[in-house]
Design a protein around this motif. Structure first.
Motif, PDB file in Angstrom:
ATOM      1  N   ARG A 148       2.431   3.148  -2.336  1.00 22.93           N
ATOM      2  CA  ARG A 148       2.090   4.195  -3.316  1.00 22.93           C
ATOM      3  C   ARG A 148       0.777   4.883  -2.970  1.00 22.93           C
ATOM      4  O   ARG A 148       0.673   6.106  -3.030  1.00 22.93           O
ATOM      5  N   ASP A 149      -0.220   4.089  -2.585  1.00 27.99           N
ATOM      6  CA  ASP A 149      -1.512   4.672  -2.220  1.00 27.99           C
ATOM      7  C   ASP A 149      -1.374   5.576  -0.991  1.00 27.99           C
ATOM      8  O   ASP A 149      -1.974   6.654  -0.931  1.00 27.99           O
ATOM      9  N   SER A 150      -0.580   5.129  -0.027  1.00 32.73           N
ATOM     10  CA  SER A 150      -0.382   5.935   1.187  1.00 32.73           C
ATOM     11  C   SER A 150       0.310   7.241   0.866  1.00 32.73           C
ATOM     12  O   SER A 150      -0.094   8.308   1.357  1.00 32.73           O
ATOM     13  N   HIS A 151       1.347   7.187   0.040  1.00 30.51           N
ATOM     14  CA  HIS A 151       2.063   8.411  -0.345  1.00 30.51           C
ATOM     15  C   HIS A 151       1.145   9.362  -1.109  1.00 30.51           C
ATOM     16  O   HIS A 151       1.170  10.580  -0.878  1.00 30.51           O
ATOM     17  N   ARG A 152       0.347   8.833  -1.998  1.00 27.85           N
ATOM     18  CA  ARG A 152      -0.576   9.660  -2.766  1.00 27.85           C
ATOM     19  C   ARG A 152      -1.597  10.322  -1.829  1.00 27.85           C
ATOM     20  O   ARG A 152      -1.862  11.521  -1.945  1.00 27.85           O
ATOM     21  N   ALA A 153      -2.144   9.556  -0.905  1.00 29.82           N
ATOM     22  CA  ALA A 153      -3.111  10.110   0.042  1.00 29.82           C
ATOM     23  C   ALA A 153      -2.471  11.188   0.915  1.00 29.82           C
ATOM     24  O   ALA A 153      -3.087  12.222   1.193  1.00 29.82           O
ATOM     25  N   CYS A 199       0.806  -1.224   0.000  1.00 33.77           N
ATOM     26  CA  CYS A 199       0.000   0.000   0.000  1.00 33.77           C
ATOM     27  C   CYS A 199       0.839   1.274   0.000  1.00 33.77           C
ATOM     28  O   CYS A 199       0.294   2.363   0.158  1.00 33.77           O
TER      29      CYS A 199
END
Length: 162
Positions: free
Chosen positions: A79-84, A77
Motif C-alpha cells: 500500500r505504501d509503495s502504491h501510494r508513493a 509495504c
C-alpha cells in the motif's frame, strides 16, 4: 567476482554466463551464448510478463499440477509503495529509455532468446503434471514400510500353509 548489486549494464547476461570478469575479455555475444546454454538446461522458465495471459497461467498451473498461481497475499509495504508511486510517478524521458536500451542491449538479446518461442501464441503446449513421473527417484517411507509389512505377512502366510 561478479556481484549483482554492483552491476550497471547487461547484468543478467553476466550473472547467468559467469563470464563477466573484464580481465577475461569474453565478448558479449559469447556471454549471451553461454548464458542461454545454461538457462536452457532448466525444465521450465517462467516469463513474468506472460502471467498477464490467462492461457499461459493455466499452462503453468497444469505443468506444476497446482491451482491459484496468481492468488497472492499482500506484501507488507504494498500500500505504501502504491501510494508513493501515485504521488511521485516515474517519468522516463524517451532519450533516457533509449539510452538504457542501448546500454542493456545484450540483456535484451538474452531475454529475446529465452522468450521468442512464446511470441504470438494463443495456447501453450507445456507438458502436464504427472505425479508418476516424479516418483522414480523419490523414497516414500510409509509406502516402503507398508510393502515390507505385506511381504512379511505373505511370508508368514506361506509358512502357515506349508
Amino acid at each position: 567476482f561478479f556481484f549483482m548489486g554492483n552491476c550497471a549494464v547487461n547484468c543478467y547476461t553476466q550473472w547467468f554466463s559467469g563470464a563477466s570478469c573484464p580481465s577475461w575479455g569474453v565478448p558479449a555475444d559469447e556471454q549471451v551464448r553461454i548464458a542461454l546454454s545454461k538457462v536452457y538446461r532448466y525444465n521450465m522458465i517462467i516469463v513474468i510478463e506472460k502471467l498477464r495471459d490467462p492461457s499461459y497461467v493455466k499452462a503453468v498451473e497444469e505443468f506444476f499440477g497446482v491451482d491459484g498461481l496468481l492468488e497472492r497475499g499482500k506484501p507488507f509495504c504494498e500500500r505504501d509503495s502504491h501510494r508513493a508511486n501515485l504521488m511521485f510517478p516515474l517519468e522516463v524521458e524517451d532519450e533516457t529509455r533509449e539510452g538504457l536500451r542501448r546500454l542493456n542491449g545484450v540483456d535484451i538479446e538474452l531475454y529475446r532468446g529465452l522468450t521468442k518461442c512464446l511470441d504470438d501464441r494463443a495456447s501453450y503446449d507445456f507438458p502436464k503434471w504427472d505425479g508418476e513421473r516424479f516418483a522414480l527417484n523419490g523414497f516414500n517411507a510409509t509406502e516402503a514400510n507398508e510393502e515390507r509389512l505385506k511381504a512379511k505377512a505373505a511370508k508368514l502366510q506361506d509358512g502357515v500353509q506349508a
